[in-house]
Scaffold this motif. Structure first.
Motif, PDB file in Angstrom:
ATOM      1  N   GLN A 148       9.539   7.128   5.297  1.00  8.64           N
ATOM      2  CA  GLN A 148      10.096   7.339   3.964  1.00  8.64           C
ATOM      3  C   GLN A 148      10.756   8.717   3.819  1.00  8.64           C
ATOM      4  OE1 GLN A 148       7.172   6.324   0.933  1.00  8.64           O
ATOM      5  NE2 GLN A 148       6.559   4.474   2.025  1.00  8.64           N
ATOM      6  N   GLU A 149      11.076   9.307   4.932  1.00 11.56           N
ATOM      7  CA  GLU A 149      11.713  10.617   4.916  1.00 11.56           C
ATOM      8  C   GLU A 149      13.081  10.558   5.592  1.00 11.56           C
ATOM      9  OE1 GLU A 149      10.498  13.122   3.275  1.00 11.56           O
ATOM     10  OE2 GLU A 149       8.544  12.207   2.861  1.00 11.56           O
ATOM     11  N   ALA A 150      14.014  11.356   5.073  1.00  5.53           N
ATOM     12  CA  ALA A 150      15.342  11.515   5.656  1.00  5.53           C
ATOM     13  C   ALA A 150      15.657  13.005   5.682  1.00  5.53           C
ATOM     14  CB  ALA A 150      16.388  10.767   4.836  1.00  5.53           C
ATOM     15  N   PRO A 151      16.623  13.426   6.476  1.00  3.74           N
ATOM     16  CA  PRO A 151      16.968  14.846   6.483  1.00  3.74           C
ATOM     17  C   PRO A 151      17.365  15.321   5.079  1.00  3.74           C
ATOM     18  CG  PRO A 151      17.974  13.728   8.350  1.00  3.74           C
ATOM     19  CD  PRO A 151      17.395  12.657   7.475  1.00  3.74           C
ATOM     20  N   GLY A 152      16.596  16.225   4.526  1.00  2.00           N
ATOM     21  CA  GLY A 152      16.942  16.817   3.236  1.00  2.00           C
ATOM     22  C   GLY A 152      16.329  16.154   2.024  1.00  2.00           C
ATOM     23  N   TYR A 153      15.724  14.964   2.161  1.00  2.00           N
ATOM     24  CA  TYR A 153      15.137  14.323   0.976  1.00  2.00           C
ATOM     25  C   TYR A 153      14.154  13.238   1.376  1.00  2.00           C
ATOM     26  CZ  TYR A 153      18.212  10.255   1.698  1.00  2.00           C
ATOM     27  OH  TYR A 153      18.843   9.139   2.212  1.00  2.00           O
ATOM     28  N   THR A 154      13.297  12.880   0.423  1.00  5.16           N
ATOM     29  CA  THR A 154      12.413  11.730   0.584  1.00  5.16           C
ATOM     30  C   THR A 154      13.132  10.509   0.031  1.00  5.16           C
ATOM     31  OG1 THR A 154      10.403  13.061   0.426  1.00  5.16           O
ATOM     32  CG2 THR A 154      10.195  10.729  -0.104  1.00  5.16           C
ATOM     33  N   GLN A 155      13.011   9.377   0.720  1.00  8.25           N
ATOM     34  CA  GLN A 155      13.839   8.201   0.418  1.00  8.25           C
ATOM     35  C   GLN A 155      13.307   7.417  -0.792  1.00  8.25           C
ATOM     36  OE1 GLN A 155      13.723   6.470   4.412  1.00  8.25           O
ATOM     37  NE2 GLN A 155      15.877   6.997   4.662  1.00  8.25           N
ATOM     38  N   LEU A 156      13.530   7.961  -1.962  1.00  4.46           N
ATOM     39  CA  LEU A 156      13.031   7.352  -3.193  1.00  4.46           C
ATOM     40  C   LEU A 156      13.710   6.020  -3.485  1.00  4.46           C
ATOM     41  CD1 LEU A 156      11.273   7.575  -5.728  1.00  4.46           C
ATOM     42  CD2 LEU A 156      13.134   8.856  -6.805  1.00  4.46           C
ATOM     43  N   ASP A 157      15.039   5.980  -3.479  1.00  5.39           N
ATOM     44  CA  ASP A 157      15.756   4.734  -3.768  1.00  5.39           C
ATOM     45  C   ASP A 157      15.542   3.709  -2.667  1.00  5.39           C
ATOM     46  OD1 ASP A 157      16.647   5.887  -6.071  1.00  5.39           O
ATOM     47  OD2 ASP A 157      18.763   5.965  -5.511  1.00  5.39           O
ATOM     48  N   GLU A 158      15.517   4.165  -1.418  1.00  7.02           N
ATOM     49  CA  GLU A 158      15.339   3.242  -0.306  1.00  7.02           C
ATOM     50  C   GLU A 158      13.975   2.555  -0.364  1.00  7.02           C
ATOM     51  OE1 GLU A 158      18.171   6.455   1.267  1.00  7.02           O
ATOM     52  OE2 GLU A 158      16.469   6.311  -0.113  1.00  7.02           O
ATOM     53  N   ARG A 159      12.948   3.319  -0.695  1.00  2.00           N
ATOM     54  CA  ARG A 159      11.619   2.702  -0.719  1.00  2.00           C
ATOM     55  C   ARG A 159      11.461   1.800  -1.944  1.00  2.00           C
ATOM     56  NH1 ARG A 159       7.112   7.430  -2.005  1.00  2.00           N
ATOM     57  NH2 ARG A 159       7.277   7.362  -4.284  1.00  2.00           N
ATOM     58  N   THR A 160      12.164   2.103  -3.027  1.00  2.00           N
ATOM     59  CA  THR A 160      12.141   1.208  -4.189  1.00  2.00           C
ATOM     60  C   THR A 160      12.881  -0.080  -3.864  1.00  2.00           C
ATOM     61  OG1 THR A 160      12.144   3.148  -5.641  1.00  2.00           O
ATOM     62  CG2 THR A 160      12.643   1.019  -6.650  1.00  2.00           C
ATOM     63  N   ASP A 161      13.999   0.033  -3.163  1.00  2.00           N
ATOM     64  CA  ASP A 161      14.757  -1.144  -2.725  1.00  2.00           C
ATOM     65  C   ASP A 161      13.837  -2.125  -2.014  1.00  2.00           C
ATOM     66  OD1 ASP A 161      16.734  -2.907  -1.777  1.00  2.00           O
ATOM     67  OD2 ASP A 161      17.150  -1.654  -0.036  1.00  2.00           O
ATOM     68  N   TYR A 162      12.947  -1.609  -1.175  1.00  2.00           N
ATOM     69  CA  TYR A 162      12.051  -2.478  -0.405  1.00  2.00           C
ATOM     70  C   TYR A 162      10.784  -2.840  -1.171  1.00  2.00           C
ATOM     71  CZ  TYR A 162       8.947  -4.160   3.266  1.00  2.00           C
ATOM     72  OH  TYR A 162       8.073  -4.924   3.995  1.00  2.00           O
ATOM     73  N   THR A 163      10.064  -1.851  -1.692  1.00  2.00           N
ATOM     74  CA  THR A 163       8.724  -2.112  -2.215  1.00  2.00           C
ATOM     75  C   THR A 163       8.715  -2.791  -3.580  1.00  2.00           C
ATOM     76  OG1 THR A 163       8.512   0.122  -3.167  1.00  2.00           O
ATOM     77  CG2 THR A 163       7.752  -0.201  -0.898  1.00  2.00           C
ATOM     78  N   PHE A 164       9.852  -2.872  -4.259  1.00  2.00           N
ATOM     79  CA  PHE A 164       9.905  -3.676  -5.478  1.00  2.00           C
ATOM     80  C   PHE A 164       9.764  -5.153  -5.150  1.00  2.00           C
ATOM     81  CE2 PHE A 164      12.352  -6.280  -8.497  1.00  2.00           C
ATOM     82  CZ  PHE A 164      11.718  -5.945  -9.693  1.00  2.00           C
ATOM     83  N   GLU A 165      10.266  -5.558  -3.988  1.00  2.00           N
ATOM     84  CA  GLU A 165      10.296  -6.981  -3.655  1.00  2.00           C
ATOM     85  C   GLU A 165       9.444  -7.352  -2.447  1.00  2.00           C
ATOM     86  OE1 GLU A 165      14.076  -7.813  -0.859  1.00  2.00           O
ATOM     87  OE2 GLU A 165      14.613  -7.085  -2.860  1.00  2.00           O
ATOM     88  N   ALA A 166       8.925  -6.376  -1.723  1.00  2.00           N
ATOM     89  CA  ALA A 166       8.159  -6.671  -0.512  1.00  2.00           C
ATOM     90  C   ALA A 166       7.013  -5.675  -0.392  1.00  2.00           C
ATOM     91  CB  ALA A 166       9.057  -6.623   0.716  1.00  2.00           C
ATOM     92  N   ILE A 167       6.143  -5.904   0.593  1.00  2.00           N
ATOM     93  CA  ILE A 167       4.978  -5.024   0.730  1.00  2.00           C
ATOM     94  C   ILE A 167       4.620  -4.851   2.199  1.00  2.00           C
ATOM     95  CG2 ILE A 167       3.189  -6.821   0.564  1.00  2.00           C
ATOM     96  CD1 ILE A 167       1.757  -4.840  -1.443  1.00  2.00           C
ATOM     97  N   THR A 168       4.187  -3.668   2.546  1.00  2.00           N
ATOM     98  CA  THR A 168       3.822  -3.167   3.879  1.00  2.00           C
ATOM     99  C   THR A 168       5.048  -2.914   4.752  1.00  2.00           C
ATOM    100  OG1 THR A 168       3.452  -5.279   5.032  1.00  2.00           O
ATOM    101  CG2 THR A 168       1.590  -4.334   3.809  1.00  2.00           C
ATOM    102  N   ILE A 169       5.005  -1.783   5.421  1.00  2.00           N
ATOM    103  CA  ILE A 169       6.115  -1.315   6.243  1.00  2.00           C
ATOM    104  C   ILE A 169       5.600  -0.973   7.630  1.00  2.00           C
ATOM    105  CG2 ILE A 169       7.879   0.485   6.496  1.00  2.00           C
ATOM    106  CD1 ILE A 169       7.723   0.782   3.399  1.00  2.00           C
ATOM    107  N   ALA A 170       6.377  -1.316   8.648  1.00  2.00           N
ATOM    108  CA  ALA A 170       5.991  -1.033  10.026  1.00  2.00           C
ATOM    109  C   ALA A 170       7.199  -0.579  10.828  1.00  2.00           C
ATOM    110  CB  ALA A 170       5.376  -2.274  10.671  1.00  2.00           C
ATOM    111  N   GLU A 171       6.954   0.264  11.821  1.00  2.00           N
ATOM    112  CA  GLU A 171       8.022   0.719  12.711  1.00  2.00           C
ATOM    113  C   GLU A 171       8.689  -0.459  13.412  1.00  2.00           C
ATOM    114  OE1 GLU A 171       9.284   3.651  13.408  1.00  2.00           O
ATOM    115  OE2 GLU A 171       7.889   5.096  12.505  1.00  2.00           O
TER     116      GLU A 171
END
Length: 485
Positions: A330-353
């Motif tokens: 959930q990290e990117a250079p310069g920021y934490t991926q707030l919109d990206e994680r909302t894109d996923y976790t609003f509709e799905a659950i659990t994340i894996a490499e």
């Protein structure tokens, strides 16, 4: 000359100050929340209240978005306890293919699942003994991978004793364990077993062999309680409105405050949500939180269903999108991926490499579509077709599943069928392609048909299990869902 420059600068300052003071003093100031009355440049008593209400409302809507992954996990844990009687260190086993009676974020009806929740603050280090044949991930409660289980994990698919360490743990780690430290006190292990040749029993039995116990009891481990779900319903979707905040308060109270999140904790404090203190909002706070939850839901839904992320499109020129647009950290250079994680976790659950690793023949890949070829939202009252070209690049199998736009769970209809897969006896075209149909009424041949509900929007997931090289190089592509005329 110097005195002339000073005089000019002073005059300019006086003129500028006078002009700006005049602008500020002559309220009311027009804003999107209505006029703000001023008294000599200060907000009036009425305006102070108005501005604080708006300040708290704006903070609450953003806190709703920030909290999406955490609340989703807490909702799932709570539902496992209330609906199925699954406690910490139990194995909650879906002993058959998941059906729409289970309301879970984009639940999957093509594999067999088990879940384990742990409380590392209560128990200290916890052992999860995972047998051969179990694939999955252990996530913390912000849905960051703690460790993967299976081919992409340190057990390399051979099974092993995973040792979960609580945040800040600096004690000894005995030999013989695959140790991993969590950033949160609560964790969830989601494990799955694939069905071979229709043998669901073997997959269920494999998951039933998972063992869970505190490290402190490793010399004489207690028997692991396996809770079989059967056909019992489950509702693990976070509540709308005020109930969302009660779940958030409960979850935050169990977890350490991370450095990255301290500002959000500060924003929630005036709204009555503070770690270590009971959540008892007054009428003003409750009203703001309830309204902010409604707006926050719509904002999160927009981020998820109509993402403006550069990497969202999976097949340019179509409306298929990557389900996972964020880095698992959930990290990117310069920021934490707030919109990206909302894109996923609003509709799905659990994340894996393993969900982002491009290894032909291994893992799985997911895409979603909420619009048809014309760019119109998918409507449960209309008829659509998805043409799946021949030779789908999936070593194991492929599947398409329909989800309800509001619950983000498998669509619930009278036939309780939410998808089709290559495991089914589908009717193929002469060239080996398959046409999947969607709509409220069955076509003449309903083998390839998924029922939808008039008046309710829906979206589809297409899943590739064991995606092959043609998936990654895109020499095989999936066309848009097309509406019938």
């Amino acid at each position: 000359m110097r005195s002339f420059i000073v005089a000019v600068a002073t005059a300019a300052l006086v003129i500028g100050t006078t002009a700006s003071a005049k602008d500020v003093l002559t309220g009311p100031v027009k804003t999107h929340i209505g006029p703000v009355e001023l008294q000599g440049g200060y907000p009036s008593t009425k305006s102070v209240s108005k501005l604080y209400d708006e300040l708290d409302f704006q903070r609450a809507t953003q806190a709703y978005i920030w909290a999406t992954p955490l609340v989703a996990m807490e909702a799932l844990r709570s539902a496992n306890t209330s609906d199925w009687g699954v406690d910490y260190n139990d194995v909650g086993l879906v002993d058959g293919y998941t059906t729409p009676v289970v309301s879970a974020l984009t639940g999957n009806n093509t594999t067999i699942y088990a879940a384990v929740f742990t409380d590392l603050e209560r128990d200290g280090p916890v052992v999860i003994d995972s047998p051969v044949g179990v694939y999955g991930v252990i996530d913390d409660f912000w849905q960051r991978p703690v460790v993967e289980v299976g081919p992409f994990g340190p057990d390399k698919g051979k099974g092993g004793k995973f040792l979960l360490l609580p945040p800040g743990y600096d004690g000894p780690v005995p030999d013989g364990y695959l140790a991993a430290k969590s950033k949160t006190n609560q964790t969830m292990f989601i494990g799955r077993a694939f069905v071979k040749d229709g043998d669901t029993k073997s997959a269920v039995d494999t998951l039933a062999r998972i063992k869970v116990y505190p490290l402190s009891k490793a010399e004489r481990p207690p028997e692991t309680r396996v809770v079989r779900a059967g056909d019992r319903p489950l509702n693990s979707i976070a509540p709308k409105g005020f109930g969302y905040w009660q779940l958030l308060s409960d979850a935050l109270d169990k977890e350490p405050v991370e450095e990255r999140d301290r500002f959000f904790h500060a924003m929630l404090k005036p709204l009555g949500i503070e770690k270590g203190k009971p959540f008892k909002p007054d009428d003003r706070q409750k009203k703001i939180l309830t309204e902010a939850a409604d707006v926050g839901f719509l904002m999160a839904q927009t981020l998820s269903m109509a993402p403006r992320l550069e990497n969202a499109s999976s097949y340019p020129g179509t409306h298929w999108e990557w389900v996972l647009t964020l880095d698992p950290s959930q990290e990117a250079p310069g920021y934490t991926q707030l919109d990206e994680r909302t894109d996923y976790t609003f509709e799905a659950i659990t994340i894996a490499e393993g969900m982002i690793k491009q290894i032909p023949g291994a893992g799985s890949q997911y895409m979603s579509a909420a619009k048809d070829k014309s760019g119109t939202w998918l409507d449960g009252g209309r008829v659509y077709t998805l043409h799946v070209p021949a030779d789908v690049p999936a070593k194991e199998f492929w599947a398409v599943t329909v989800y309800d736009v509001m619950t983000r769970s498998m669509i619930k209809t009278g036939i309780m069928k939410a998808g089709v897969s290559s495991h089914d006896k589908l009717k193929a075209n002469a060239d080996g392609s398959v046409d999947v149909h969607f709509g409220p009424k069955p076509p003449k041949d309903d083998v390839n048909w998924i029922r939808t509900i008039p008046g309710r929007g829906w979206f589809a997931y297409f899943r590739w299990y064991g995606p092959t090289e043609k998936f990654f190089d895109k020499t095989w592509t999936l066309p848009d869902i097309v509406a019938s005329k």
